[in-house]
Design a protein around this motif. Structure first.
Motif, mmCIF file in Angstrom:
data_model
loop_
_atom_site.group_PDB
_atom_site.id
_atom_site.type_symbol
_atom_site.label_atom_id
_atom_site.label_comp_id
_atom_site.label_asym_id
_atom_site.label_seq_id
_atom_site.Cartn_x
_atom_site.Cartn_y
_atom_site.Cartn_z
ATOM 1 N N CYS A 349 0.852 -1.193 0.000
ATOM 2 C CA CYS A 349 0.000 0.000 0.000
ATOM 3 C C CYS A 349 0.886 1.241 0.000
ATOM 4 N N ASP A 350 0.267 2.383 -0.275
ATOM 5 C CA ASP A 350 0.938 3.666 -0.099
ATOM 6 C C ASP A 350 1.180 3.839 1.400
ATOM 7 N N PRO A 351 2.457 3.958 1.843
ATOM 8 C CA PRO A 351 2.756 3.988 3.277
ATOM 9 C C PRO A 351 2.507 5.337 3.960
ATOM 10 N N MET A 352 1.442 6.013 3.546
ATOM 11 C CA MET A 352 1.063 7.258 4.198
ATOM 12 C C MET A 352 0.680 6.974 5.649
ATOM 13 N N GLU A 353 1.067 7.869 6.573
ATOM 14 C CA GLU A 353 0.796 7.635 7.986
ATOM 15 C C GLU A 353 -0.319 8.528 8.522
ATOM 16 N N GLU A 354 -0.918 8.052 9.615
ATOM 17 C CA GLU A 354 -1.973 8.785 10.307
ATOM 18 C C GLU A 354 -1.864 8.447 11.791
ATOM 19 N N ASN A 355 -1.641 9.450 12.623
ATOM 20 C CA ASN A 355 -1.493 9.236 14.071
ATOM 21 C C ASN A 355 -0.399 8.223 14.421
ATOM 22 N N ILE A 358 0.345 3.362 9.805
ATOM 23 C CA ILE A 358 0.049 3.368 8.378
ATOM 24 C C ILE A 358 -1.452 3.629 8.211
ATOM 25 N N LYS A 359 -1.789 4.599 7.394
ATOM 26 C CA LYS A 359 -3.172 5.073 7.287
ATOM 27 C C LYS A 359 -4.149 3.965 6.918
ATOM 28 N N VAL A 360 -3.777 3.145 5.941
ATOM 29 C CA VAL A 360 -4.664 2.052 5.503
ATOM 30 C C VAL A 360 -4.922 1.089 6.658
ATOM 31 N N ILE A 361 -3.868 0.731 7.389
ATOM 32 C CA ILE A 361 -4.003 -0.189 8.518
ATOM 33 C C ILE A 361 -4.891 0.426 9.590
#
Length: 375
Positions: A349-355, A358-361
């Motif tokens: 996935c695109d490894p963009m982060e959130e908090n 990884i955002k998707v996770i």
């Protein structure tokens, strides 16, 4: 009474069917809104596996992902190594306060603090003051007889008084398991954890059904393409030909090399959720399970290969671990008191982060929580 039970059964069945449909729809939308190759998920509620699904691709554009497919789950693997150590501690073959130098067979000592013993507990909790600057795929990195730069693996702070996540810690842990059990690391975990729990998986890639491996993909933002990572499931036959018990252990990657499906990982998670007791066997004592789940540092909230967080689902305290390697991202988190938990694995996935996740996770875990657990 019988009529009432029938009605209750139908209501429960209807709820589950609706939850399954809503979950699949929301996860599909999540994958469409971001770049995701495949997603395998599992939900445990009231201590039971209640939902599992697989979406997207096992092999891009060719083979759809199935719930039975295996993933190299990366750092969640560390908890299997720690669980093995707790078994050996219960058998009095080891102590968490043993000096690693005595256990491993060569000097493991921060040269800046020569009087401070580095213990097994420190390895398991990433408080050993070690780092991965010299690599971690072989013990030569830290062995002064093999590496003239071995002093570089030690940080500036005193062992036990700081935290740095370090893969070398757990490849050393795997070696210690091998030396004090008398069994090769991969075989020990299979015999003492996987087999008793009735799970299919392991660290030895050549003993598993390769047709079940989900291809792992690194995502390139520059090209917006997924690039396969064949090294994730590379054969170890060549290395095994010259394998040295109690030293070559890192070839199995105790720090990240477990291969397992999402549903079977959820069944393993149930064991930790129930403080050592799985559906088919008791693996460790409640005391050992609690020790693994209890943070040693209020700053990091990390215990022994498990940590606590309230950021994966905002404001909800969970215990577990994440993993990332070769483009894969994984998460296994649970509430041992309320008896629910989640496993989410993506093979790319695109490894963009959130908090910090990884955002998707993170978003997938929140979907599962909202549809299956949230009051």
């Amino acid at each position: 009474m019988k009529h009432l039970l029938t009605i209750l059964f139908l209501l429960l069945f209807g709820f589950q069917a609706q939850a399954q449909n809503r979950t699949k729809e929301r996860l599909t939308q999540l994958m469409e809104s971001q770049s995701v190759m495949g997603l395998s998920v599992a939900v445990v509620k009231d201590g039971k596996l209640v939902y599992t699904d697989a979406l997207g691709w096992k092999e891009e554009g060719k083979v759809a992902l199935q719930t039975s497919d295996l993933f190299r789950i990366a750092s969640i693997s560390k908890s299997f190594s720690a669980t093995s150590i707790m078994q050996l501690v219960e058998e009095k073959k080891l102590s968490l306060d043993d000096d690693v130098s005595d256990l491993i067979g060569f000097k493991v000592q921060n040269p800046k603090f020569p009087e401070t013993v580095i213990t097994l507990r420190m390895l398991l909790s990433h408080t050993s003051s070690l780092n991965d600057s010299e690599g971690y795929f072989t013990l030569d990195a830290i062995n002064p007889a093999k590496n003239t730069n071995s002093a570089k693996v030690y940080n500036e702070y005193e062992p036990g008084k700081g935290y740095q996540y370090c893969n070398l810690n757990f490849n050393m842990v795997g070696t210690i398991i091998e030396k004090y059990s008398g069994e090769r690391f991969d075989q020990y975990v299979k015999k003492h954890i996987l087999d008793p729990l009735g799970l299919y998986g392991g660290y030895h890639v050549d003993e598993l059904d390769e047709s079940r491996f989900a291809t792992l993909y690194n995502y390139s933002r520059d090209s917006a393409k997924f690039i396969p990572s064949p090294a994730a499931y590379a054969s170890r036959k060549t290395e095994l030909a010259t394998y040295q018990m109690g030293y070559s252990t890192p070839i199995f990657s105790p720090t990240g090399g477990m291969k397992i499906s999402a549903p079977d990982l959820a069944k393993y998670m149930i064991m930790h959720m129930n403080y050592g007791k799985g559906e088919k066997a008791k693996i460790i004592s409640k005391k050992s399970a609690l020790e693994m789940q209890t943070p040693l540092s209020a700053d990091e909230n990390y215990g022994l290969a498990l940590w606590k967080t309230d950021q994966l689902i905002s404001g909800v305290a969970l215990t577990g671990h994440t993993g990332s390697a070769y483009g894969l991202y994984s998460a296994m988190f649970f509430d041992p008191e309320k008896k629910y938990g989640f496993v989410v694995i993506t093979n790319g996935c695109d490894p963009m982060e959130e908090n910090g996740y990884i955002k998707v996770i993170r978003q997938a875990v929140n979907v599962l929580y909202e549809e299956w657990v949230k009051p």
